[in-house]
Structures are given as structure tokens and as C-alpha cells.
Design an enzyme around this catalytic site. Sequence first.
Site, PDB file in Angstrom:
ATOM      1  N   LYS A 115      25.967 -34.436  34.557  1.00 26.62           N
ATOM      2  CA  LYS A 115      25.107 -35.289  34.126  1.00 26.62           C
ATOM      3  C   LYS A 115      24.704 -36.119  35.437  1.00 26.62           C
ATOM      4  O   LYS A 115      24.279 -36.245  35.637  1.00 26.62           O
ATOM      5  CB  LYS A 115      25.104 -36.607  33.376  1.00 26.62           C
ATOM      6  CG  LYS A 115      24.567 -35.376  31.941  1.00 26.62           C
ATOM      7  CD  LYS A 115      24.078 -36.724  31.100  1.00 26.62           C
ATOM      8  CE  LYS A 115      23.321 -35.900  29.726  1.00 26.62           C
ATOM      9  NZ  LYS A 115      23.049 -37.015  28.995  1.00 26.62           N
ATOM     10  N   LYS A 197      22.377 -24.394  27.492  1.00 23.08           N
ATOM     11  CA  LYS A 197      21.330 -24.694  26.296  1.00 23.08           C
ATOM     12  C   LYS A 197      20.061 -25.565  26.421  1.00 23.08           C
ATOM     13  O   LYS A 197      19.955 -26.239  27.597  1.00 23.08           O
ATOM     14  CB  LYS A 197      23.197 -25.815  25.911  1.00 23.08           C
ATOM     15  CG  LYS A 197      22.467 -27.362  26.407  1.00 23.08           C
ATOM     16  CD  LYS A 197      23.287 -28.605  25.844  1.00 23.08           C
ATOM     17  CE  LYS A 197      22.832 -29.648  25.750  1.00 23.08           C
ATOM     18  NZ  LYS A 197      22.952 -30.728  25.104  1.00 23.08           N
ATOM     19  N   LYS A 200      16.832 -31.555  25.242  1.00 17.82           N
ATOM     20  CA  LYS A 200      15.349 -32.364  25.465  1.00 17.82           C
ATOM     21  C   LYS A 200      14.231 -32.785  26.896  1.00 17.82           C
ATOM     22  O   LYS A 200      13.883 -32.791  26.989  1.00 17.82           O
ATOM     23  CB  LYS A 200      15.582 -33.427  24.136  1.00 17.82           C
ATOM     24  CG  LYS A 200      16.257 -34.127  24.418  1.00 17.82           C
ATOM     25  CD  LYS A 200      16.393 -36.029  23.217  1.00 17.82           C
ATOM     26  CE  LYS A 200      17.556 -35.716  22.394  1.00 17.82           C
ATOM     27  NZ  LYS A 200      18.438 -36.100  23.148  1.00 17.82           N
TER      28      LYS A 200
HETATM   29  P1  ATP Z   1      19.623 -34.604  26.708  1.00 14.90           P
HETATM   30  O1  ATP Z   1      19.233 -33.178  26.942  1.00 14.90           O
HETATM   31  O2  ATP Z   1      18.796 -36.339  26.643  1.00 14.90           O
HETATM   32  O3  ATP Z   1      20.942 -34.956  27.166  1.00 14.90           O
HETATM   33  P2  ATP Z   1      20.300 -33.405  23.690  1.00 14.90           P
HETATM   34  O4  ATP Z   1      18.911 -32.526  24.122  1.00 14.90           O
HETATM   35  O5  ATP Z   1      21.296 -32.888  24.940  1.00 14.90           O
HETATM   36  O6  ATP Z   1      19.525 -33.938  25.225  1.00 14.90           O
HETATM   37  P3  ATP Z   1      21.845 -35.163  22.673  1.00 14.90           P
HETATM   38  O7  ATP Z   1      21.379 -36.456  22.328  1.00 14.90           O
HETATM   39  O8  ATP Z   1      22.708 -35.476  23.891  1.00 14.90           O
HETATM   40  O9  ATP Z   1      20.933 -34.412  22.581  1.00 14.90           O
HETATM   41  O10 ATP Z   1      22.244 -34.344  21.011  1.00 14.90           O
HETATM   42  C1  ATP Z   1      22.275 -34.927  20.357  1.00 14.90           C
HETATM   43  C2  ATP Z   1      22.749 -33.810  19.512  1.00 14.90           C
HETATM   44  O11 ATP Z   1      22.307 -32.597  18.789  1.00 14.90           O
HETATM   45  C3  ATP Z   1      24.045 -33.536  19.632  1.00 14.90           C
HETATM   46  O12 ATP Z   1      24.225 -33.305  17.492  1.00 14.90           O
HETATM   47  C4  ATP Z   1      24.015 -31.901  20.279  1.00 14.90           C
HETATM   48  O13 ATP Z   1      25.699 -31.723  19.580  1.00 14.90           O
HETATM   49  C5  ATP Z   1      23.001 -31.365  19.384  1.00 14.90           C
HETATM   50  N1  ATP Z   1      22.439 -30.100  20.656  1.00 14.90           N
HETATM   51  C6  ATP Z   1      21.652 -30.347  21.521  1.00 14.90           C
HETATM   52  N2  ATP Z   1      21.316 -29.646  22.236  1.00 14.90           N
HETATM   53  C7  ATP Z   1      21.988 -28.546  21.842  1.00 14.90           C
HETATM   54  C8  ATP Z   1      21.192 -27.456  20.792  1.00 14.90           C
HETATM   55  N3  ATP Z   1      20.641 -26.456  22.409  1.00 14.90           N
HETATM   56  N4  ATP Z   1      21.797 -26.760  19.969  1.00 14.90           N
HETATM   57  C9  ATP Z   1      22.429 -26.708  18.811  1.00 14.90           C
HETATM   58  N5  ATP Z   1      22.905 -28.427  18.789  1.00 14.90           N
HETATM   59  C10 ATP Z   1      22.150 -29.514  20.042  1.00 14.90           C
END
Ligand code: ATP
Length: 333
Positions: A115, A197, A200
Site C-alpha cells: 500500500k 489477488k 476491490k
Molecule cells: P482493498 O482492495 O480495499 O485493500 P480488499 O479487497 O483487499 O480491499 P479487505 O477489506 O482488505 O478487501 O478484505 C476483506 C476480507 O476479504 C478479508 O478477510 C480478506 O482476507 C478477504 N479477501 C480480500 N481479497 C480476497 C481475495 N482476492 N480472495 C479471497 N479473500 C479475499
Amino acid sequence: MEERKKNLYSAVQPTNNLTIGNYIGAVQNWVELQDGYNCFFAIANMHAITVRQNPAELRQHTLELLALYIACGINPEKCVLYLQSHVPAHAELCWVLNNYTYVGEMERMTQYKDKSAKHADNINMGLLDYPVLMAADILLYQTEAVPVGRDQRQHLEIARDIAIRFNNAYSPTFAVPEGIYVKGGAKICDILNPAKKMSKSAENPNGSIFMSDDRDTVIRKFKRAVTDSEAEVRYDAENKPGISNLLSIYSVFSGKTIEQAEAEFAGKGYGDFKLAVGEAVADKLTPIQAEQAKLLKDRDYLNGVLKSGAERASYTANKTLAKVYKKIGFIQL
Ligand code: ATP
Ligand code: LTN
């Protein structure tokens, strides 16, 4: 005698619309766990502000996430569903735990490195401190189980280290949490770049499928998903990352095993397979979206859930915080 249920904690940041990665790695799994545990599910808005948020959007994403939790099947009567900033004990415990955490440990965190590279113009203290706030979240609730995606494993390890460190310095104060990771779905990848990965806040929204995407969008995005030059629907994460990722997604959304899915598409082309993945995902998302939209129209109901959640969460959190303050020598009135 009935066995005491263990406490379970998890959270998602209201940073954008959720992706199906968040759903598979986190929320879907929570729905299945809610009967077996005492569950606390938060909306981590204090974590969200570690990268700049537009206030109106943050407000909107917070309500959407709350409605989505409920629409996905999380029952606010069974679980404590709340907004992190409604429970001041999170910030208070975070401050205490900061003094039991080393700067070097935080600088080594993968998410911090990623980040800070992505937001090089805003490497703020909150971003560095993110894992300590997450440890505070977890430890306040005497949490034993934390269902998260694989990407959060390092943060969970730090929460365990901090708990053990504090317990050893004083006396047992915090439960030491264990992670729960879903098999197969713990890391869903970007469908245009399966080395990354699905996120969002990805730069290219076509690589992520959002929980809010309509049927046509879902099908169009899957049509363009990156595959390989073979023509065989077979799971092989190393050599066929694109197809393997689509198989994981299909398996979750269709309720079939990977082997059943491979058999279903034996001898068929990638086009048929991608269309089937899109349809399975859209079929599942449509009713969730309808329920979420209905809930979002009932602000009184959503406010009631938040109010009750904040009260119930505060009760447990404040008990732990009082224990901590007593042990470290803070006089209480
Ligand atoms: P950002 O992109 O805003 O950092 P993010 O998509 O990584 O967000 P988080 O809010 O950080 O989402 O994560 C929420 C939950 O979703 C956590 O338990 C995280 O481990 C899970 N998660 C996030 N991305 C994935 C993925 N690609 N596959 C499986 N689990 C995920
Ligand atoms: N950092 C987490 C969200 C989160 C969380 C938590 C998860 C905040 N506090 C406590 C589990 C337990 C993420 O998924 N990015």
C-alpha cells in the site's frame, strides 16, 4: 452440559463495493460459521481511512456493506454486527498495544509495503499502524477464531504475537486467536491478471467482479477473462492459473466440487466454460442484490441494527479494556 461457544471475529473495510473475492474469502464463510460461534462482525471504517476516502462515498459504502452482510445471510439477531468507530475501545486499546509493538515489525508487513508503494504520496502513520488496530479489534473480544482470506494471515500472526507478549508481560489477559481459512477460495485472483489477488480497489475494474455488477457485466467480464493456450478445463494452479481461478469461482458459486466441474467441461471449449462461470455467478448475485436494495431503503432498520450492535460490542470490548488498564497501572474511577 452444552459446550461454551467460542468467540469469532472478522471485519471488512468499507472501501468500495465488495468483490466476489471478499465474498468467497470472507463473508460467505461467516454465514456458515454463525451458528457454531459467538460472532462479532465489524465494518472496519477506521481501517478504511488509512487511504484517502471521499466522505460521502465512505458513508454510502458503509451502509451498503451493512445491507450486504445481511443480504448474504448474516443474521443481526444471532451475531453482533457493528461499525468499528461506534466502539471507542478500539482506538483506546490500539494506543496501548502500540507500546508493545515494534516499528520494525510493522515496516516488514507485506500489505504495508504494497500500500505504501501504491499510495506513495500518503504514507501516513495509520497505514503503518493498521495491523495494531486490527490486533486491538480482535483482542478486545477474547476472540478465538478469525475467518479471513490468506492475504490477512500475516496480520493475524502479529495479533497473536502481541497477545502472547502482553499475556507474558502481565498475566493471561487476551485469548490467542487462530485463523480460519477457506480451502481453495482463500485467495481469488484478478481475472485479467491471475498473478494478482482480486481486490476491490484494483486499478482495472474489469479484473474484479463486484457484488454489485449486473448480469450482463458479470458475463461480459468473464468472457474476457485471461486463460491459456491449451483447451482443457483442468485445475493446475501453477501452470494454468487463469483456468484454475475460474474453476475455484465456479465451484463456490455452483456448489459443485472442482472434480465435478472438470468432468462437466471435459471436451468443451473455454468459451462454454467462461459463459457457465458467468451465469453461475450472476444467478447467485441477483437475489443478494435485490435483498440489499430492499434493505437500503429501510434506514430505520439499518440504524437499529447499528445501535444494537454498538451496544452489544461495547459491553464485551469495555470489559477487556478495563482489564488491560488495570494491569498496566491506569487508575480507574
Ligand atoms: P482493498 O482492495 O480495499 O485493500 P480488499 O479487497 O483487499 O480491499 P479487505 O477489506 O482488505 O478487501 O478484505 C476483506 C476480507 O476479504 C478479508 O478477510 C480478506 O482476507 C478477504 N479477501 C480480500 N481479497 C480476497 C481475495 N482476492 N480472495 C479471497 N479473500 C479475499
Ligand atoms: N484488515 C482486514 C479487515 C479487518 C479485520 C479486522 C479482519 C479489520 N479488522 C479484524 C479480521 C479481524 C482486511 O480484511 N483487510
